[in-house]
Scaffold this active site. Sequence first.
Site, PDB file in Angstrom:
ATOM      1  N   TYR A   1     -27.753  20.608  -3.569  1.00  3.53           N
ATOM      2  CA  TYR A   1     -28.685  19.737  -2.843  1.00  3.53           C
ATOM      3  C   TYR A   1     -29.333  18.720  -3.783  1.00  3.53           C
ATOM      4  CZ  TYR A   1     -32.265  18.623   0.690  1.00  3.53           C
ATOM      5  OH  TYR A   1     -33.085  17.990   1.607  1.00  3.53           O
TER       6      TYR A   1
ATOM      7  N   LYS B   1     -28.915  14.651  -3.534  1.00  4.63           N
ATOM      8  CA  LYS B   1     -30.078  13.803  -3.312  1.00  4.63           C
ATOM      9  C   LYS B   1     -30.316  12.847  -4.480  1.00  4.63           C
ATOM     10  CE  LYS B   1     -31.235  15.202   0.792  1.00  4.63           C
ATOM     11  NZ  LYS B   1     -31.114  14.286   1.952  1.00  4.63           N
TER      12      LYS B   1
END
Length: 249
Positions: A159, A163
């Site tokens: 993640y 991002k």
Amino acid sequence: MNQTQILSGKVALVTGASRGIGKAIAISLGKLGAEVVVNYSSSEERAKEVVNTIRSFGSKSYESRFNVADEESVNKSINKIVEASGSIDVLINNAGITRDGLLMRMKSSQWDEVLDTNLKGVFLCTKSVSKFMLKQRRGKIINITSIVGLIGNPGQANYSAAKAGVIGFTKTCAKEFASRGIKVNAVAPGFIETEMTQKLNNEEILKAIPLGKLGSTNEIASLVEFLVSSEASEYITGQTISIDGGMNI
């Protein structure tokens, strides 16, 4: 023009808009008079609820089901949106998933799923929409990144990487599209009260937040409103704006 209808005549596509931050953004843009396309991947009933809420304000809205990580699906769906609505003036790349786990235990499938949706999905949607925005010589693209893309987070290597990638992607697109009047920015929420954060240890999280509380989806939506509709935002591009209660100080 009435302030509440400042986006009247504009068409906005919000990905992952059936719940959480995406839902709040879609409703917020609908309140400002935009025609809002509510993208979803599986929650049709929830997507229809968002559409009906937006319509209750007198704004146009409809749902569009497609997987942001599937190039053919993205292109077909966005072409249909332009045919139906005439343009796309605003793109909110919000769709995202988590598949958490410590790096040494993380499966390749967990890495691939998160990167495909959270980073490749932003690439595919932006590429498809930009073809129309470049011809129009206008547009606003807002990419929803995360505090963990800036500071990292144990158990979220996939993640965090996705991002962080969105932030670099945002800066590059801002430079490539600036000459055509298209502004591209990123919003980096901290820990926000959503279904995704309900399973977290909020007591430990609160210790890391100087303001001592989780954020709300409406606060994120208000920042996106500013970037999409305010006069000041016409001179802002390529930026990543943190909205995290001070976590990134």
